[in-house]
Design a protein around this motif. Structure first.
Motif, PDB file in Angstrom:
ATOM      1  N   GLY A  74      44.349  34.129  35.056  1.00 43.54           N
ATOM      2  CA  GLY A  74      43.102  33.918  35.783  1.00 43.54           C
ATOM      3  C   GLY A  74      42.000  33.337  34.919  1.00 43.54           C
ATOM      4  N   LEU A  77      41.617  29.787  35.710  1.00 39.57           N
ATOM      5  CA  LEU A  77      41.015  29.570  37.030  1.00 39.57           C
ATOM      6  C   LEU A  77      39.505  29.745  36.960  1.00 39.57           C
ATOM      7  N   MET A  78      39.063  30.862  36.388  1.00 37.04           N
ATOM      8  CA  MET A  78      37.618  31.128  36.308  1.00 37.04           C
ATOM      9  C   MET A  78      36.952  30.185  35.313  1.00 37.04           C
ATOM     10  N   THR A  81      36.424  26.542  36.550  1.00 29.07           N
ATOM     11  CA  THR A  81      35.572  26.327  37.723  1.00 29.07           C
ATOM     12  C   THR A  81      34.144  26.834  37.474  1.00 29.07           C
ATOM     13  N   PRO A 206      48.075  29.193  51.954  1.00 30.24           N
ATOM     14  CA  PRO A 206      48.575  29.852  50.737  1.00 30.24           C
ATOM     15  C   PRO A 206      47.623  30.925  50.203  1.00 30.24           C
ATOM     16  N   GLN A 207      46.305  30.657  50.294  1.00 30.42           N
ATOM     17  CA  GLN A 207      45.319  31.610  49.773  1.00 30.42           C
ATOM     18  C   GLN A 207      45.394  32.940  50.514  1.00 30.42           C
ATOM     19  N   LEU A 208      45.741  32.890  51.802  1.00 28.22           N
ATOM     20  CA  LEU A 208      45.887  34.115  52.579  1.00 28.22           C
ATOM     21  C   LEU A 208      47.301  34.664  52.446  1.00 28.22           C
ATOM     22  N   LEU A 210      49.143  34.717  49.899  1.00 27.53           N
ATOM     23  CA  LEU A 210      49.264  35.488  48.658  1.00 27.53           C
ATOM     24  C   LEU A 210      48.838  36.940  48.867  1.00 27.53           C
ATOM     25  N   VAL A 287      33.913  22.207  45.381  1.00 26.02           N
ATOM     26  CA  VAL A 287      34.650  22.434  46.630  1.00 26.02           C
ATOM     27  C   VAL A 287      36.031  21.783  46.528  1.00 26.02           C
ATOM     28  N   ALA A 290      38.146  23.523  43.878  1.00 29.91           N
ATOM     29  CA  ALA A 290      38.569  24.860  44.280  1.00 29.91           C
ATOM     30  C   ALA A 290      39.712  24.818  45.294  1.00 29.91           C
ATOM     31  N   TYR A 293      42.450  24.768  42.959  1.00 33.47           N
ATOM     32  CA  TYR A 293      42.463  25.924  42.068  1.00 33.47           C
ATOM     33  C   TYR A 293      42.713  27.245  42.791  1.00 33.47           C
ATOM     34  N   THR A 294      42.338  27.351  44.068  1.00 37.10           N
ATOM     35  CA  THR A 294      42.634  28.598  44.783  1.00 37.10           C
ATOM     36  C   THR A 294      44.066  28.572  45.329  1.00 37.10           C
ATOM     37  N   THR A 295      44.647  27.367  45.428  1.00 37.80           N
ATOM     38  CA  THR A 295      46.050  27.265  45.843  1.00 37.80           C
ATOM     39  C   THR A 295      46.974  27.601  44.671  1.00 37.80           C
ATOM     40  N   PRO A 297      47.068  29.905  42.225  1.00 40.55           N
ATOM     41  CA  PRO A 297      47.635  31.248  42.033  1.00 40.55           C
ATOM     42  C   PRO A 297      48.696  31.599  43.071  1.00 40.55           C
TER      43      PRO A 297
END
Lengths: 597, 90
Positions: A74, A77-78, A81, A206-208, A210, A287, A290, A293-295, A297
């Motif tokens: 992570g 990721l952090m 961004t 995918p974000q959901l 997970l 935006v 992200a 980047y949120t996909t 993980p």
């Protein structure tokens, strides 16, 4: 159509689009060449910044790293961004108000000396070059894997393509080309992720997915992955860390402030029409970033799940991984494993001679593995293949695999082009025009910019062909260099009215100097193997246990401290400069970008 | 280019308000990433958000959504400050 032919077709088609756009938007004047005439809409600029930003490291490597590291991943990721928040608030609007073309121009004017701009050019070249070598290597790897050519041929092809649109198009060409590249790379990243998420959890997002339960069960995907990981002797996926909490903290800071200090990203915010747009443009960039980047993980965890499921076919129903028939028989392995074995990035070695694949944490103290006659983990999976092999593991159609190839190339090429532009403008404008050849005509400057871009491509290509013993870790180091030199000096230039040229120059030199010292001590002088120093007597990570990749944070602290100390001992900043800083802080009176004096 | 800064507007007040806004945004920025995502993550993991342990969610998802929101909130509030102090571009 065969996979090979389809890949040629999709990659060829996307390239035709990029080059077409570059030719259509061919730059006329120097201003157009560098900043697209200040006429780029914030949303488009955000999209282009996204493509510029997301390199081969983001697209190909990052999800694979997270897949192996679990929770600890992570920090990428952090870190990659969170820097945009700093950029949007601390730098972008003020640099736009300042109204110059390039980062070194800001230094030259704000710190009222050619010396400050020259030091900035040197820091910029150091960070950009470190970054771009990794990109050229990435271009080579992606081409060679998907087009079936050698790594060197892949790099030559990449050099040619980058040269064409970066040199002939200039910034405007790059901006619109990068919008197209963003669309290609985000499609290539999300389409396979949607398929896989749907397959594993029934949720197409995918974000959901997970955070959802596995299809046909009431156990969440992450809980199941934690359980399987523990069964195989690995740490729990959702809590595992490779490095200490302190290192994670420091490493994240270094990536964040490095993001806000990388010249090829900063220069983007010179290209929006107004100060107001510079603020929101950073938001739009994030935006679009992200979205990927949120996909990532989700891709990471789901790929891990699919991999472990493939090698341990009964694991979903029976947690006893050491049962005699619980592991995959090598001769029955799926086709994708055979394909990746050819590249050498996936390796099997039957250590206990039972013809089955045992993939587990062989450092685990659990006695069950030895009791079952396991003699060490038998499969080596290179982290870089996770994203590229993901659609194959999930048995997705060939067009998806071809699309991923085009996406990987878009990511690598767009970043390489943006970096090359930063390098060429630094050399042609900030060094030649400002320092050595003030009489250079606009036409001559444009030509010098193109020549230095071509030169930079050749150097980057050469270092890509002969990598001085480094690849992925290079990118993190480039961030450390930017974090320790450019970011603090930019920030002090805006937020301190009293910072003078002596302080800024001393701070930059001290910051980048100590960072290079620490990195070279661990990785060798200019990354040449065998020239490491101090680690022999002091041990690895000798300063507070900090990893060299995370050292940019310390460099930045040194930069600030030295700058303020030197400032207090030297002549105060001239009154007109302090006045200028006051004006930079308010949006009123902003005008079009002006490169001349 | 004319310089129309006859100090009819309160530049000091504007800058003070700007710094205050930046400070507030940075506090949230720090708390969600370094706080919830790193330092407090092991503690927060006992709370579940759907199938996500909360600390893990902040590190792998939540921080990024909040970063995006923070930039747009900042841009909006700065726009308001520009108007209030009469320093906007138009």
């Amino acid at each position: 159509m065969s996979l090979q032919a389809l890949t040629y077709l999709v990659v060829g088609l996307t390239f035709a689009i990029y080059i077409g756009i570059a030719v259509w938007a061919r730059a006329g004047s120097t201003k157009e060449f560098y900043v697209a005439g200040g006429s780029v809409h914030p949303v488009l600029n955000g999209m282009a910044t996204g493509a510029d930003w997301m390199s081969a490291a983001s697209f190909i490597s990052m999800a694979g790293l997270i897949s192996n590291m679990g929770y600890g991943g992570g920090l990428f990721l952090m870190g990659w961004t969170g820097g945009y928040v700093l950029l949007a608030m601390l730098l972008a609007p003020y640099l736009r108000k300042f109204g110059k073309f390039t980062v070194p121009q800001f230094f030259g004017t704000r710190y009222y000396s050619k010396g400050a701009s020259t030091v900035a050019v040197m820091c910029l070249l150091m960070a950009s070059t470190t970054y771009i070598i990794g990109q050229m290597t990435g271009v080579g790897v992606a081409f060679s894997r998907f087009l079936g050519v050698s790594n060197s041929t892949g790099i030559y092809i990449g050099m040619g393509i980058v040269f064409m649109y970066a040199v002939f198009g200039g910034m405007k060409g790059i901006t619109y080309t990068q919008v197209a590249q963003y669309c290609v790379l985000i499609l290539a990243y999300t389409v396979p992720a949607i398929f896989i998420s749907l397959h594993l959890t029934g949720n197409p997002i995918p974000q959901l997915g997970l955070g959802s339960d596995m299809v046909g069960s009431s156990v969440s995907l992450l809980a199941k992955l934690d359980a399987i990981s523990t069964d195989l002797g690995f740490a729990q996926y959702t809590t595992s860390t490779r490095i200490s909490q302190f290192n994670t903290f420091i490493y994240t800071i270094s990536l964040m402030i490095g993001t806000a200090g990388l010249p090829h990203v900063i220069v983007r915010f010179f290209t929006v029409p107004k100060v107001k747009d510079a603020r929101s443009s950073a938001g739009w960039a994030l935006v679009f970033i992200a979205l990927l980047y949120t996909t990532a993980p989700a891709v990471a965890a789901m790929a891990r799940m699919n991999l472990l499921k493939t090698i341990n076919p009964t694991i979903m129903t029976n947690p006893d991984v050491t049962a005699p028939d619980a592991q995959l028989v090598y001769t029955e392995r799926p086709d994708w494993m055979k394909r990746w074995e050819v590249t050498g990035l996936l390796k099997f070695e039957d250590k206990n001679g039972d013809g089955r694949i045992q993939y587990y944490n062989d450092k685990s103290k659990d006695p069950k593995f030895a009791a079952a006659g396991w003699k060490g983990s038998e499969l080596k999976v290179n982290a870089d293949i996770i994203v590229l092999a993901n659609p194959e593991i999930a048995l997705l159609p060939n067009w998806v695999i071809a699309l991923v190839a085009a996406g990987g190339l878009a990511a690598a090429l767009s970043t390489a082009a943006g970096l090359l532009l930063a390098i060429s403008s630094a050399i042609s404008h900030d060094l030649l025009k400002e320092k050595f050849m003030p009489d250079l005509t606009e036409k001559g400057e444009l030509m010098a910019g193109k020549i230095s871009m071509a030169g930079a491509i050749v150097i980057a290509g050469y270092l890509g062909l002969n990598p001085p013993g480094f690849a992925a870790g290079t990118v993190a180091i480039a961030f450390g260099l930017a974090a320790s030199s450019i970011f603090p000096a930019l920030m002090m230039g805006i937020f301190s009215k009293t910072m003078n040229k002596h302080g800024a120059i001393a701070g930059m030199l001290a910051g980048i100097g100590i960072t290079m010292f620490y990195v070279f001590a661990h990785k060798g002088i200019f990354f040449v193997k065998g020239t490491e120093f101090l680690v022999g007597s002091l041990g690895q990570n000798f300063f507070l246990g900090i990893e060299p990749n995370a050292f940019g944070t310390i460099g930045a602290i040194v930069n600030f401290a030295v700058a303020f100390a030197v400032k207090n001992m030297t002549a105060p900043v001239p009154a007109h400069i302090a006045k200028m800083v006051e004006e930079v802080r308010i949006p009123k009176g902003s005008k079009a970008v002006d490169g001349a004096h | 280019m004319q310089h129309d800064h006859e100090h009819t507007h309160d530049e000091k007040g504007y800058w003070k308000a700007t710094l205050g806004l930046i400070r507030n945004v940075l506090i949230v920025w720090f708390v969600v990433s370094y706080g919830f995502g790193i330092i407090l993550a092991p503690m927060l993991n006992s709370i579940k958000l759907g199938g996500y342990p909360l600390g893990f969610w902040f590190a792998h998802q939540g921080s990024m959504y909040i970063f995006v929101a923070l930039i747009f909130i900042y841009a909006k509030l700065m726009g308001n400050l520009d108007e209030k102090f009469g320093v906007s571009e138009k």
